[in-house]
Design a protein around this motif. Structure first.
Motif, PDB file in Angstrom:
ATOM      1  N   PRO A  92       0.807  -1.229   0.000  1.00 30.98           N
ATOM      2  CA  PRO A  92       0.000   0.000   0.000  1.00 30.98           C
ATOM      3  C   PRO A  92       0.837   1.275   0.000  1.00 30.98           C
ATOM      4  O   PRO A  92       0.332   2.350  -0.341  1.00 30.98           O
ATOM      5  CB  PRO A  92      -0.829  -0.123   1.279  1.00 30.98           C
ATOM      6  N   GLN A  93       2.100   1.171   0.362  1.00 26.57           N
ATOM      7  CA  GLN A  93       2.946   2.361   0.446  1.00 26.57           C
ATOM      8  C   GLN A  93       3.643   2.689  -0.872  1.00 26.57           C
ATOM      9  O   GLN A  93       4.082   3.825  -1.077  1.00 26.57           O
ATOM     10  CB  GLN A  93       4.006   2.165   1.543  1.00 26.57           C
ATOM     11  N   GLN A  94       3.764   1.722  -1.758  1.00 32.38           N
ATOM     12  CA  GLN A  94       4.527   1.935  -2.988  1.00 32.38           C
ATOM     13  C   GLN A  94       3.703   2.736  -3.995  1.00 32.38           C
ATOM     14  O   GLN A  94       2.540   2.411  -4.261  1.00 32.38           O
ATOM     15  CB  GLN A  94       4.947   0.600  -3.596  1.00 32.38           C
ATOM     16  N   THR A  95       4.305   3.756  -4.578  1.00 32.59           N
ATOM     17  CA  THR A  95       3.609   4.598  -5.548  1.00 32.59           C
ATOM     18  C   THR A  95       3.765   4.049  -6.965  1.00 32.59           C
ATOM     19  O   THR A  95       4.674   3.257  -7.249  1.00 32.59           O
ATOM     20  CB  THR A  95       4.148   6.031  -5.520  1.00 32.59           C
ATOM     21  N   ALA A  96       2.894   4.500  -7.860  1.00 28.99           N
ATOM     22  CA  ALA A  96       2.973   4.091  -9.259  1.00 28.99           C
ATOM     23  C   ALA A  96       4.265   4.580  -9.899  1.00 28.99           C
ATOM     24  O   ALA A  96       4.849   3.903 -10.752  1.00 28.99           O
ATOM     25  CB  ALA A  96       1.770   4.615 -10.021  1.00 28.99           C
ATOM     26  N   GLU A  97       4.735   5.767  -9.489  1.00 30.90           N
ATOM     27  CA  GLU A  97       5.998   6.294 -10.014  1.00 30.90           C
ATOM     28  C   GLU A  97       7.161   5.381  -9.624  1.00 30.90           C
ATOM     29  O   GLU A  97       8.042   5.074 -10.443  1.00 30.90           O
ATOM     30  CB  GLU A  97       6.242   7.715  -9.507  1.00 30.90           C
ATOM     31  N   GLN A  98       7.167   4.928  -8.378  1.00 24.47           N
ATOM     32  CA  GLN A  98       8.223   4.014  -7.931  1.00 24.47           C
ATOM     33  C   GLN A  98       8.153   2.692  -8.693  1.00 24.47           C
ATOM     34  O   GLN A  98       9.180   2.151  -9.110  1.00 24.47           O
ATOM     35  CB  GLN A  98       8.073   3.768  -6.431  1.00 24.47           C
TER      36      GLN A  98
END
Length: 413
Positions: A394-400
């Protein structure tokens, strides 16, 4: 890769098997898949042959490939094995598969098979496997009763799916049945890419591996869409197999499933009519696009003349119209042989056959990424690892995730 000589076993084309035994490795172990394999077994035994089943359970074939590698390293491979797509070519490069050119010439494969099937089964200009059926991967299956009861229409775009999902949740129904297998998530993501970005972007990113496409605003948007579906999957989806997810759609506890048409084999096995009780539509936004997976059987190089003869006879059987019709009716796919009558197939299969023809004519036919048709097994592993980690974090962004996808795929190519 060794040439399979038909001269040593030419009598096979005109005589029975004389109790020849063949060991076949596969991962067709769900209810519908097992029913399809039984068709081959019955016809093989009717010819007088003995079938030694080497079935390895596990969706997507990852477990089967691991077992097959151990058998090959021990110099005891089975006579025949279910191998497909990029992994087929990887096995061929190792020189462990038989050259089937003579058989293909005698059976006129060049005239009887579509061009994309011929190219998928060829390595350095030589045939290395026998095609059995063609699956469309980008299907949406939906419980018609659920949608009718709630007054909803099945979605034709991903935005529509996201809009109706809260209404399904409010009614106590899981919107989208899916398990936490990385390959199941890859099928979902593949259909999002094709539906929102189109097949040209798909080719540039996942076949050509163009760096500027892998880490781009378009990829970020696709990953955001993918992550936005996380609240709509089963609450306890860890360990949920694809056929269990199909079962959720069948019993109405889930409204939809995004899965290849092998799901249809489960419907038939349960006594349901594909296209009636459970509706079939192209994945949202995928109406013109056909993402394909080809079932194929490869023959390993063996020294025993009797095993060589049995391999030829098995290949002959797999390429008969009767076998391809019966097998694919059970499996959910459509025949690999071109021009076979589709009148005996269900409405979803007939729709698939028409969609395939239209996609070929319109330039919208693409090899499935999730099913190992589009890229190497190493790149596919990199993709599924990134997608699975992103979907479950849940913490990981689409950019990452986009940055990681680019790095992982380019490192694995």
């Amino acid at each position: 890769m060794k040439r399979l000589s038909l001269l040593c076993c030419g009598l096979l084309l005109a005589s029975p098997l004389m109790a020849a035994r063949v060991e076949v490795m596969h991962w067709w172990t769900s209810g519908g898949e097992a029913s399809a394999v039984e068709v081959i077994k019955q016809q093989w035994r009717a010819q007088g042959g003995q079938w030694q089943d080497f079935a390895v359970s596990g969706g997507g074939g990852k477990s089967a490939m691991a077992v097959l590698r151990s058998r090959a390293l021990a110099a005891t491979p089975p006579a025949a094995a279910q191998i497909k797509g990029s992994e087929l070519l990887e096995w061929a490069r190792l020189g462990l598969l038989r050259d089937l050119d003579e058989l293909a010439q005698n059976q006129r494969w060049d005239l009887r098979l579509p061009g994309f099937v011929r190219s998928t089964l060829s390595h350095q200009g030589h045939y290395v496997a026998v095609p059995i059926g063609i699956h469309r991967v980008n299907w949406l299956w939906f419980n018609r009763d659920v949608f009718t009861r709630l007054g909803l229409e099945p979605p034709s775009t991903w935005a529509q799916l996201q809009a109706l999902a809260p209404r399904l949740l409010a009614a106590g129904i899981t919107p989208l049945a899916i398990g936490n297998d990385p390959w199941q998530l890859a099928i979902l993501f593949e259909s999002i890419v094709l539906g929102d970005a189109g097949n040209e972007f798909f080719r540039r990113a996942f076949i050509n591996l163009e760096p500027d496409q892998l880490d781009s605003p378009t990829m970020v948007a696709l990953l955001q869409r993918f992550k936005a579906l996380r609240p709509f999957v089963p609450q306890h989806f860890g360990g949920l197999s694809w056929n269990q997810a199909t079962g959720m759609v069948m019993d109405g506890s889930a409204a939809m499933q995004l899965m290849g048409d092998w799901a249809k084999g489960e419907l038939t096995q349960a006594g349901l009519q594909p296209g009636s009780n459970i509706g079939c539509l192209p994945a949202p936004g995928n109406a013109e696009i056909f993402s394909y997976n080809i079932d194929s059987i490869a023959m390993f190089s063996v020294r025993d003349p009797e095993q060589q003869a049995a391999q030829v006879q098995l290949a002959n059987l797999l390429m008969t119209p009767e076998l391809q019709i019966l097998f694919n009716q059970k499996k959910g796919s459509i025949p690999a042989l071109a021009g076979l009558p589709m009148g005996q197939f269900d409405s979803c299969a007939r729709q698939s056959s028409q969609a395939l023809e239209q996609a070929q004519q319109g330039g919208h036919l693409v090899p499935s990424l999730a099913e190992g048709m589009a890229t190497s097994s190493y790149v596919l592993q990199a993709v599924t690892d990134v997608l699975s980690n992103f979907f479950n974090d849940p913490q990981q962004t689409a950019e990452q995730a986009s940055h990681r996808l680019r790095r992982a795929m380019l490192a694995a190519r």
